[in-house]
Design a protein around this motif. Sequence first.
Motif, PDB file in Angstrom:
ATOM      1  N   ALA A   1      35.378  83.186  56.748  1.00  0.00           N
ATOM      2  CA  ALA A   1      34.644  84.043  55.807  1.00  0.00           C
ATOM      3  C   ALA A   1      35.373  85.363  55.595  1.00  0.00           C
ATOM      4  O   ALA A   1      36.122  85.819  56.452  1.00  0.00           O
ATOM      5  N   SER A   2      35.125  85.956  54.434  1.00  0.00           N
ATOM      6  CA  SER A   2      35.574  87.330  54.235  1.00  0.00           C
ATOM      7  C   SER A   2      34.627  88.213  55.036  1.00  0.00           C
ATOM      8  O   SER A   2      33.455  87.885  55.218  1.00  0.00           O
ATOM      9  N   LEU A   3      35.129  89.332  55.539  1.00  0.00           N
ATOM     10  CA  LEU A   3      34.329  90.183  56.417  1.00  0.00           C
ATOM     11  C   LEU A   3      34.176  91.595  55.875  1.00  0.00           C
ATOM     12  O   LEU A   3      33.096  92.150  55.897  1.00  0.00           O
TER      13      LEU A   3
ATOM     14  N   PRO B   1      40.537  95.606  54.563  1.00  0.00           N
ATOM     15  CA  PRO B   1      40.419  94.194  54.214  1.00  0.00           C
ATOM     16  C   PRO B   1      40.483  93.318  55.469  1.00  0.00           C
ATOM     17  O   PRO B   1      41.521  93.229  56.127  1.00  0.00           O
ATOM     18  N   LEU B   2      39.353  92.700  55.801  1.00  0.00           N
ATOM     19  CA  LEU B   2      39.253  91.872  57.002  1.00  0.00           C
ATOM     20  C   LEU B   2      38.664  90.510  56.659  1.00  0.00           C
ATOM     21  O   LEU B   2      37.816  90.392  55.779  1.00  0.00           O
ATOM     22  N   VAL B   3      39.113  89.493  57.382  1.00  0.00           N
ATOM     23  CA  VAL B   3      38.530  88.156  57.316  1.00  0.00           C
ATOM     24  C   VAL B   3      38.208  87.733  58.744  1.00  0.00           C
ATOM     25  O   VAL B   3      38.664  88.354  59.706  1.00  0.00           O
ATOM     26  N   ALA B   4      37.424  86.659  58.876  1.00  0.00           N
ATOM     27  CA  ALA B   4      37.084  86.149  60.202  1.00  0.00           C
ATOM     28  C   ALA B   4      37.061  84.633  60.182  1.00  0.00           C
ATOM     29  O   ALA B   4      36.779  84.025  59.147  1.00  0.00           O
ATOM     30  N   PHE B   5      37.396  84.046  61.320  1.00  0.00           N
ATOM     31  CA  PHE B   5      37.217  82.615  61.488  1.00  0.00           C
ATOM     32  C   PHE B   5      36.737  82.360  62.913  1.00  0.00           C
ATOM     33  O   PHE B   5      36.900  83.191  63.799  1.00  0.00           O
ATOM     34  N   MET B   6      36.107  81.217  63.099  1.00  0.00           N
ATOM     35  CA  MET B   6      35.611  80.837  64.407  1.00  0.00           C
ATOM     36  C   MET B   6      36.396  79.632  64.908  1.00  0.00           C
ATOM     37  O   MET B   6      36.696  78.727  64.146  1.00  0.00           O
TER      38      MET B   6
ATOM     39  N   VAL C   1      37.339  85.328  65.548  1.00  0.00           N
ATOM     40  CA  VAL C   1      38.630  86.000  65.388  1.00  0.00           C
ATOM     41  C   VAL C   1      38.601  86.815  64.103  1.00  0.00           C
ATOM     42  O   VAL C   1      38.274  86.304  63.031  1.00  0.00           O
ATOM     43  N   VAL C   2      38.936  88.094  64.217  1.00  0.00           N
ATOM     44  CA  VAL C   2      38.974  88.994  63.063  1.00  0.00           C
ATOM     45  C   VAL C   2      40.433  89.300  62.751  1.00  0.00           C
ATOM     46  O   VAL C   2      41.219  89.622  63.646  1.00  0.00           O
ATOM     47  N   GLY C   3      40.787  89.169  61.481  1.00  0.00           N
ATOM     48  CA  GLY C   3      42.151  89.444  61.056  1.00  0.00           C
ATOM     49  C   GLY C   3      42.203  90.447  59.928  1.00  0.00           C
ATOM     50  O   GLY C   3      41.360  90.428  59.029  1.00  0.00           O
ATOM     51  N   ARG C   4      43.181  91.335  59.996  1.00  0.00           N
ATOM     52  CA  ARG C   4      43.406  92.295  58.913  1.00  0.00           C
ATOM     53  C   ARG C   4      44.333  91.639  57.892  1.00  0.00           C
ATOM     54  O   ARG C   4      45.394  91.126  58.238  1.00  0.00           O
ATOM     55  N   VAL C   5      43.932  91.669  56.643  1.00  0.00           N
ATOM     56  CA  VAL C   5      44.705  91.047  55.578  1.00  0.00           C
ATOM     57  C   VAL C   5      45.911  91.926  55.256  1.00  0.00           C
ATOM     58  O   VAL C   5      45.764  93.099  54.911  1.00  0.00           O
ATOM     59  N   GLU C   6      47.108  91.332  55.385  1.00  0.00           N
ATOM     60  CA  GLU C   6      48.355  92.040  55.108  1.00  0.00           C
ATOM     61  C   GLU C   6      48.905  91.686  53.731  1.00  0.00           C
ATOM     62  O   GLU C   6      49.572  92.496  53.098  1.00  0.00           O
TER      63      GLU C   6
END
Length: 193
Positions: A73-75, A80-85, A165-170
């Motif tokens: 999902a977008s977070l 700009p952050l996204v997340a996945f499980m 898991v949270v990721g910053r969109v690069e």
Amino acid sequence: MAATAVRHLRAAGSPTAVEPLPRPALRAVGDDERAPVDHGEFRRVLGHFASGVTIMTALDADGPTGFACQSFASLSLDPPLVAFMVARTSTTWPRIAAAGTFCVNVLGADQGALCRSFAVSGADKFTGVDWSPAPATGSPRLAGAPAWIDCTITAVHTGGDHLIVVGRVEHLGAEEESEPLLFYRGRFGRFSE
């Protein structure tokens, strides 16, 4: 401005950080307890929620790695952050965590077979798969994926038997004309208007 305020508070002998609240204890259902809902019923009911399908990829010292993931999902927009499980039992997750980066490959309607090949454990999932390095992190960007999101891992949280898991969109990109691969009640499908 904030750095100046912190230096001033430190010079004045004031505390510059608030002690965090204690984390709540994680609770699992004990052997002598009944689970609040039946696992089969949980899956059946939540299977009614249609989702897109992605493949999370990374490049570590041993080469490319990845797994199929529908829990994405977008977070946040700013930053700009996204997340996945991901399941705590995943054998691919430790390699992605070690890489510290990942690329979300959003799958198209014709990529069900690719998704199935990344859903198995233990196989060389990249055999015969065309990919190129994502521009910011070098994580595998799969050929034919209608959209991709190149990320750096910023946080990992516990969530029952999964990790969040949270990721910053690069960097990211998408094709304008594409149909998504959907997952609904245990089957792949297409979007139709």
